[in-house]
Design a protein around this motif. Structure first.
Motif, PDB file in Angstrom:
ATOM      1  N   LEU A 148      50.930  73.253  29.263  1.00 33.67           N
ATOM      2  CA  LEU A 148      50.793  73.165  30.719  1.00 33.67           C
ATOM      3  C   LEU A 148      51.379  74.394  31.387  1.00 33.67           C
ATOM      4  CD1 LEU A 148      50.246  71.710  33.405  1.00 33.67           C
ATOM      5  CD2 LEU A 148      52.418  70.496  33.096  1.00 33.67           C
TER       6      LEU A 148
ATOM      7  N   LYS B 261      49.300  77.426  31.992  1.00 26.19           N
ATOM      8  CA  LYS B 261      48.247  77.315  32.998  1.00 26.19           C
ATOM      9  C   LYS B 261      48.771  77.427  34.427  1.00 26.19           C
ATOM     10  CE  LYS B 261      45.214  74.396  30.157  1.00 26.19           C
ATOM     11  NZ  LYS B 261      45.999  74.524  28.901  1.00 26.19           N
ATOM     12  N   LEU B 262      50.099  77.447  34.580  1.00 28.42           N
ATOM     13  CA  LEU B 262      50.705  77.502  35.909  1.00 28.42           C
ATOM     14  C   LEU B 262      50.941  78.944  36.341  1.00 28.42           C
ATOM     15  CD1 LEU B 262      53.340  74.625  35.580  1.00 28.42           C
ATOM     16  CD2 LEU B 262      51.131  74.547  36.754  1.00 28.42           C
ATOM     17  N   SER B 263      51.003  79.138  37.642  1.00 24.13           N
ATOM     18  CA  SER B 263      51.258  80.468  38.202  1.00 24.13           C
ATOM     19  C   SER B 263      52.035  80.300  39.499  1.00 24.13           C
ATOM     20  CB  SER B 263      49.935  81.201  38.450  1.00 24.13           C
ATOM     21  OG  SER B 263      50.175  82.493  38.970  1.00 24.13           O
TER      22      SER B 263
ATOM     23  N   SER C  44      48.227  77.357  45.538  1.00 27.37           N
ATOM     24  CA  SER C  44      47.935  76.651  44.296  1.00 27.37           C
ATOM     25  C   SER C  44      48.912  77.091  43.223  1.00 27.37           C
ATOM     26  CB  SER C  44      46.506  76.931  43.823  1.00 27.37           C
ATOM     27  OG  SER C  44      46.294  76.415  42.527  1.00 27.37           O
TER      28      SER C  44
ATOM     29  N   TRP D 227      48.306  76.763  40.154  1.00 23.95           N
ATOM     30  CA  TRP D 227      47.530  77.036  38.947  1.00 23.95           C
ATOM     31  C   TRP D 227      47.161  78.518  38.858  1.00 23.95           C
ATOM     32  CZ3 TRP D 227      48.003  73.133  35.875  1.00 23.95           C
ATOM     33  CH2 TRP D 227      48.114  71.840  36.398  1.00 23.95           C
TER      34      TRP D 227
ATOM     35  N   THR E  80      57.633  80.438  36.886  1.00 17.73           N
ATOM     36  CA  THR E  80      57.391  79.447  35.837  1.00 17.73           C
ATOM     37  C   THR E  80      58.447  79.514  34.739  1.00 17.73           C
ATOM     38  OG1 THR E  80      55.910  80.954  34.642  1.00 17.73           O
ATOM     39  CG2 THR E  80      54.901  79.438  36.226  1.00 17.73           C
TER      40      THR E  80
END
Length: 502
Positions: free
Chosen positions: A382, A385-387, A332, A334, A371
């Motif tokens: 946005l 919130k990403l990883s 994921s 996220w 990121t």
């Protein structure tokens, strides 16, 4: 090529977190609890392409004859060094030594000396890349999806009454030696594809049990050599255990790992991509290995959820083994819910499991690199919130530090449940109108309304072989914007004796 090609070619940044609680390395690798709980960190794979896709560009130059073999290997070593540095800087205690020039399954085939006979005239890297890409008059190994990911691997061919006549451990041993010099012997842990998964993913003539038996002496030799290098343990990756075929091979796994454990080199049996069936789980926890790494996250969005935690609740976990808790979701992009992860860790300790390694659910290879490479390309709201792979390392450290306040018990109870709840996931969708499953018109009426094509239209979901003839045809057909002509021309080149007229 080597890993996820979507990572942007831009500089990376990483904030090095502060680590508050890690047990001594000697206790960690002896698999004994430290105090009430030995909480540590480990990785089971990392992106191999480079932060700026250095490996992709180096491979293309090498294949084009623009750089020498030693220059290609220098790039590969630089990419490896950078990946290991990132993991060490994040405080990872048990770093899976992961890298490849093309594919880890191909690496295993090359290492075991199991190149098909049609490659008998090739040696060294020429043999490696001939198996990967083919050569004049020699067809490459088939390529297939690696389980349910979009990664593709080179399918081994275990011909007839095969044997590992000329194994070559030198590339792996040299890589491990470099990793040990850089990281220290207590941190560098070899990653090897497990023998049962390797055979299950291969073409073969022999029965599974016999084919695996043919590999075990060579795997035993390799484990002895790694033990002599001072490796604290070895990761043997067996993702096939999460499949029906793997679950049906319990006797094969018992036999294989009983023999391999007898070598005396501690083994971390690593599974991922899904949970284990109850039967497979009970088999695995009784294997004579030092550690078992389990995927707590499973298939993203799966209606079936993930039953790893439920299996542990029901069947327990052995006190003499380390649990690799794959709580950080490596499939994921996220950011992870760290309080929920901490709640699961809290429950695991309440179940009497005192030696736990916090890990990604699977290899981080499947994620984009960092990121930071997306800064300026995505909205800041946005991006936060990403990883990606680098951020997952920081999440590992934060979770293992003990600084994350666990969510309430309901979070652990809900862990692994299907997105829509177990009742809906197991239902047969009651209330669906049966008329929706019926065509409103017969085929003869529908067909004229549908798109019409010439006989035997050609389509492709992948790349054509990059021969000189295909490159010319690709350029010509691009100009004329006629993909059908391209497809028929390539077919004509590849099958000139078919007698086809076009």
């Amino acid at each position: 090529y080597v890993t996820n090609p979507t990572a942007r070619a831009s500089p990376y940044t990483i904030a090095v977190p502060v680590f508050l609680f890690f047990p001594a390395a000697s206790a960690f690798f002896s698999h004994q609890p430290v105090g009430p709980m030995a909480l540590s960190t480990a990785t089971i794979g990392f992106p191999r392409i480079g932060v700026k896709r250095e490996m992709k560009f180096a491979l293309e130059k090498y294949w084009a004859g623009a750089i020498r073999q030693d220059e290609l290997l220098e790039v590969a070593q630089n990419v490896q060094t950078h990946a290991w540095d990132l993991q060490a800087a994040a405080g990872v205690q048990c770093i899976g030594v992961d890298s490849t020039l093309y594919d880890q399954m191909l690496d295993t085939t090359f290492m075991l000396g199991l190149a098909p006979t049609r490659f008998k005239d090739f040696t060294g890297l020429d043999l490696y890349f001939a198996m990967a890409r083919g050569a004049t008059g020699v067809i490459a190994l088939d390529m297939s999806k690696f389980f349910d990911t979009n990664y593709h691997y080179l399918v081994p061919e275990l011909e007839g009454d095969f044997s590992c006549k000329n194994p070559n451990f030198i590339p792996l041993l040299e890589k491990i030696d470099r990793a040990q010099q850089q990281l220290g012997k207590n941190k560098a842990v070899p990653i090897i594809m497990g023998p049962v998964t390797y055979v299950l993913l291969a073409k073969r003539d022999l029965a599974l049990a016999e084919a695996v038996d043919r590999l075990l002496p060579t795997y035993g030799q390799l484990l002895r050599k790694l033990q002599q290098l001072g490796c604290p343990e070895v990761q043997l990756h067996e993702p096939a255990l999460t499949t029906d075929a793997g679950a049906a091979a319990q006797d094969v796994y018992k036999n294989a790992y009983t023999q391999l454990a007898a070598v005396g080199c501690p083994i971390d049996l690593v599974t991922y991509f899904d949970d284990l069936s109850p039967e497979a789980y009970q088999t695995v926890i009784n294997l004579p290995v030092a550690a078992i790494s389990l995927d707590f996250c499973g298939v993203p969005g799966s209606a079936a959820g993930n039953s790893t935690l439920a299996n542990i609740r029901k069947y327990g976990f052995p006190v003499d083994k380390r649990l690799g808790a794959g709580l950080i979701d490596a499939r994921s992009v996220w950011a992870d819910d760290l309080p929920a992860c901490a709640a699961v860790l809290q429950e695991l300790t309440s179940l009497g499991i005192n030696n736990i390694s916090v890990q990604p659910s699977t290899t981080l290879q499947l994620l984009p690199f960092d990121t930071a490479a997306e800064a300026g390309h995505l909205p800041a709201g946005l991006l936060s919130k990403l990883s990606f792979a680098v951020q997952k390392l920081a999440a590992l450290a934060t979770l293992a530090s003990g600084s994350v306040k666990p969510a309430d018990a309901a979070a652990a109870k809900a862990w692994g449940q299907p997105p829509d709840g177990p009742i809906i996931a197991e239902s047969t969708l009651p209330g669906v109108d049966p008329d929706l499953l019926q065509r409103t018109e017969p085929f003869k009426i529908r067909r004229p309304k549908q798109p019409q094509f010439h006989p035997f239209p050609t389509s492709s979901i992948g790349s054509f072989p990059q021969t000189a003839e295909v490159c010319v045809l690709r350029a010509v057909c691009f100009v004329f914007a006629n993909p059908w002509l391209l497809g028929r021309a390539i077919h004509r080149i590849e099958a000139p004796s078919s007698g086809e007229v076009w």
